[in-house]
Design an enzyme around this catalytic site. Structure first.
Site, short mmCIF file in Angstrom:
data_model
loop_
_atom_site.label_atom_id
_atom_site.label_comp_id
_atom_site.label_asym_id
_atom_site.label_seq_id
_atom_site.Cartn_x
_atom_site.Cartn_y
_atom_site.Cartn_z
CB CYS A 135 17.63 -39.19 1.51
SG CYS A 135 16.64 -38.31 2.49
CB CYS A 153 4.52 4.64 7.42
SG CYS A 153 2.93 4.07 8.08
CG ASN A 158 -0.32 0.57 2.51
OD1 ASN A 158 -0.24 1.75 2.71
ND2 ASN A 158 0.35 -0.43 3.38
CG ASN A 163 4.55 0.33 10.08
OD1 ASN A 163 3.90 -0.24 8.82
ND2 ASN A 163 4.24 1.06 10.78
CB THR A 164 4.27 -1.99 5.60
OG1 THR A 164 4.44 -0.60 5.60
CG2 THR A 164 2.75 -2.44 5.81
CG ASN A 172 3.38 4.64 12.02
OD1 ASN A 172 4.54 4.16 11.56
ND2 ASN A 172 2.63 4.98 11.29
CG PHE A 173 9.23 5.45 15.66
CD1 PHE A 173 8.85 6.70 15.61
CD2 PHE A 173 9.77 5.06 17.09
CE1 PHE A 173 8.62 7.57 16.46
CE2 PHE A 173 9.95 6.01 17.83
CZ PHE A 173 9.34 7.14 17.87
CB CYS A 208 9.35 -35.78 -4.61
SG CYS A 208 8.62 -37.18 -5.15
C1 FMN Z 1 -3.41 0.15 3.73
C2 FMN Z 1 -2.67 0.14 4.89
C3 FMN Z 1 -2.38 1.45 5.78
C4 FMN Z 1 -1.46 1.33 6.91
N1 FMN Z 1 -1.40 2.26 7.73
C5 FMN Z 1 -0.89 2.32 9.00
C6 FMN Z 1 -0.85 3.30 9.74
O1 FMN Z 1 -1.46 4.39 9.65
N2 FMN Z 1 0.05 3.27 10.77
C7 FMN Z 1 0.71 2.20 11.23
O2 FMN Z 1 1.36 2.15 12.08
N3 FMN Z 1 0.61 1.07 10.41
C8 FMN Z 1 -0.12 1.05 9.24
N4 FMN Z 1 -0.06 0.14 8.51
C9 FMN Z 1 0.68 -1.11 8.80
C10 FMN Z 1 -0.33 -2.10 9.50
O3 FMN Z 1 -0.72 -1.51 10.91
C11 FMN Z 1 0.41 -3.34 9.94
O4 FMN Z 1 1.78 -3.09 10.71
C12 FMN Z 1 0.86 -4.29 8.58
O5 FMN Z 1 0.13 -4.17 7.90
C13 FMN Z 1 1.40 -5.80 8.86
O6 FMN Z 1 0.43 -6.25 9.52
P1 FMN Z 1 -0.58 -7.42 8.63
O7 FMN Z 1 0.32 -8.36 7.80
O8 FMN Z 1 -1.51 -7.87 9.55
O9 FMN Z 1 -1.48 -6.69 7.29
C14 FMN Z 1 -1.12 0.06 7.28
C15 FMN Z 1 -1.26 -1.17 6.72
C16 FMN Z 1 -1.89 -1.08 5.38
C17 FMN Z 1 -2.18 -2.21 4.61
S1 SF4 Z 2 5.50 -38.40 -3.37
FE1 SF4 Z 2 6.47 -37.23 -4.98
S2 SF4 Z 2 5.40 -38.28 -6.80
FE2 SF4 Z 2 4.32 -38.68 -4.92
S3 SF4 Z 2 2.63 -37.10 -4.75
FE3 SF4 Z 2 4.40 -36.31 -3.63
S4 SF4 Z 2 5.71 -35.19 -5.30
FE4 SF4 Z 2 4.28 -36.41 -6.46
S1 SF4 Z 3 17.67 -35.37 -0.23
FE1 SF4 Z 3 16.02 -36.49 0.74
S2 SF4 Z 3 14.90 -34.96 1.79
FE2 SF4 Z 3 16.13 -33.97 0.25
S3 SF4 Z 3 14.56 -33.83 -1.69
FE3 SF4 Z 3 15.90 -35.74 -2.01
S4 SF4 Z 3 14.60 -37.32 -0.75
FE4 SF4 Z 3 13.90 -35.43 -0.14
#
Ligand code: FMN
Ligand code: SF4
Ligand code: SF4
Length: 437
Positions: free
Chosen positions: A382, A139, A77, A204-205, A136-137, A353
């Site tokens: 493995c 944004c 955002n 924060n973000t 808020n330190f 796998c």
């Molecule tokens: C649209 C938007 C606006 C935000 N505005 C603020 C703000 O005004 N002050 C603040 O401290 N954090 C703000 N944040 C950050 C959020 O409070 C939060 O720290 C961040 O989104 C991580 O949490 P989440 O993963 O649950 O979203 C904002 C986040 C979003 C998405």
């Molecule tokens: S074990 Fe390997 S072959 Fe079997 S479903 Fe998982 S990824 Fe596919």
């Molecule tokens: S080494 Fe062993 S744990 Fe790693 S991907 Fe191959 S089978 Fe899986």
């Protein structure tokens, strides 16, 4: 029935789920409905100085990335702090707190990094009788270019200075909200503690550009053909936030400093993980913006049910339980051996796998046995890296099985030792050899 009541730096709420400062908490209309839905607390959308409020862009302010099922994984955002008048916000905060005395209401604040500005706003906020303030330190966009937000959060000396002013000019608990846009989160957390802050909240973000439009070559969200970095949040940031919470929780210099965990909390399980790593409660933004206020109900019932099932009676039984298990790489037990195991009944023979292990890991999974598609782990190759578990599309089909003490590791030809031995004493470690000489 588990007791999920929360006491965070003396601020009480019926559960540990608070809405983070953001659009869900920007006005009384939203906050009252959030409380009705069950949220234990909110941090009001960040307040700015008295005077003309900031202005937001008049076009798209969000970008996102999605999983293959179009589920939102990360949100970006470019919104600023509140664009409503300070006095209007303060009146609403006061009224809402009066109407909902049992819920937590914390005011987020961001004003210029000068003493007079903080001195001026704090009594006005205190007058609302809200429960505390969050500085808020964090944004990373827009406000940071004006010397606020993450521009302050990236300089530990400023954090300490402002936290100290706040402790001096208000009786309210002071929570310092940290920016993740920094190399080592322990330094700003230590600064907050040094300045007398009662707690930190994070994250924060994260500074981000989520996508580029390949027709217009503009970063998105695009405002008249131009884009600017925004702040990233949502499920994608949870691992970064968990690590930062754990780093602060296990740092001897900040041990015991209360932490409000934020970043990608979408389910009760996410919240429990933050609590286990040392957070005293959690804050949520993106999940509420994606699924609405009622998402908290799953969080409350899920956490309570899990606690009942496990015999955890209150939040203090969980908080910090995983912190002692977070260690540095050098202390991991190099004598622990695990091997992948494929459940043939669950396997759908997709071959992912095999390709992953064959091309990028240790060539330890068959593709054909006796002329038919058959995927099986060759234990003598493995290394137990877990890559196949992560790429297999069938949950639970591949599991990592630890070898028992005394069992033969067919890859190394050694039996599994009962002793714990880590890199600090390993013969291949030049530092260890030096120490032994
Ligand atoms: C649209 C938007 C606006 C935000 N505005 C603020 C703000 O005004 N002050 C603040 O401290 N954090 C703000 N944040 C950050 C959020 O409070 C939060 O720290 C961040 O989104 C991580 O949490 P989440 O993963 O649950 O979203 C904002 C986040 C979003 C998405
Ligand atoms: S074990 Fe390997 S072959 Fe079997 S479903 Fe998982 S990824 Fe596919
Ligand atoms: S080494 Fe062993 S744990 Fe790693 S991907 Fe191959 S089978 Fe899986």
């Amino acid at each position: 029935m588990a007791d999920i009541r929360n006491d965070f730096v003396g601020i009480k709420s019926p559960n540990p789920f608070w809405l983070a400062s953001a659009p869900p908490t920007d006005k009384a209309y939203n906050v009252e409905r959030a409380y009705k839905a069950g949220w234990g607390g909110v941090v009001w959308k960040t307040l700015g100085e008295e005077g003309p409020p900031v202005v937001n862009v008049n076009g798209p302010r969000y970008g996102a990335i999605w999983g293959a099922d179009r589920r939102l994984l990360g949100l970006n955002n470019i919104e600023l702090i509140t664009d409503r008048q300070l006095q209007l916000n303060l009146q609403e905060i006061k009224q809402v707190k009066k109407n909902w005395p049992d819920r937590a209401l914390v005011a987020s604040i961001m004003v210029p990094c000068v003493e007079e500005s903080w001195k001026a706003i704090l009594p006005a906020v205190e007058e609302t009788e809200c429960d505390g303030i969050e500085l808020n330190f964090g944004c990373p966009h827009g406000m940071s270019e004006r010397g606020m937000g993450s521009a302050v959060g990236q300089v530990p000396e400023y954090i300490e200075m402002v936290a100290r002013w706040c402790k001096q000019y208000t009786r309210m608990p002071v929570i310092v909200k940290l920016t993740p846009n920094i190399t080592d989160i322990r330094y700003p957390a230590r600064a907050a503690k040094k300045g007398g802050a009662d707690a930190v909240s994070l994250i924060n973000t994260i500074s981000s550009i989520t996508s580029v439009n390949l027709d217009t070559f503009s970063p998105e969200p695009s405002i008249d053909g131009k884009g600017s970095h925004g702040g990233y949040c949502g499920p994608a940031v949870k691992p970064i936030a968990l690590n930062m919470v754990a780093e602060i929780a296990r740092d001897p210099q900040t041990a015991g400093l209360p932490i409000s965990g934020i970043g990608g909390v979408t389910t009760w399980r996410d919240a429990a993980e933050f609590l286990a790593l040392g957070a005293g409660n959690v804050q949520v933004c993106t999940a509420a913006m994606t699924y609405g206020f009622k998402v908290v109900q799953e969080m409350i019932s899920g956490l309570s049910n899990w606690m009942d099932e496990k015999g955890h009676r209150s939040l203090s039984d969980i908080v910090g339980r995983a912190t002692p298990n977070v260690t540095d790489w050098q202390y991991l037990n190099l004598n622990y051996v695990a091997k992948a195991h494929i459940d043939q009944d669950l396997c759908i023979k997709c071959g992912r796998c095999h390709i992953a292990c064959e091309d990028t890991s240790h060539q330890a999974i068959t593709a054909m046995v006796n002329g038919v598609r058959h995927f099986e782990v060759m234990e003598d190759e493995c290394v137990g890296c877990n890559l196949c578990v992560n790429v297999c599309p069938v949950e639970g089909c591949i599991t990592m099985v630890p070898l028992e003490v005394g069992a033969l590791d067919q890859r190394t030809g050694k039996t599994v030792s009962p002793d714990y031995a880590n890199w600090t004493t390993h013969p291949n470690n030049p530092m260890a050899r030096q120490a032994a000489e």
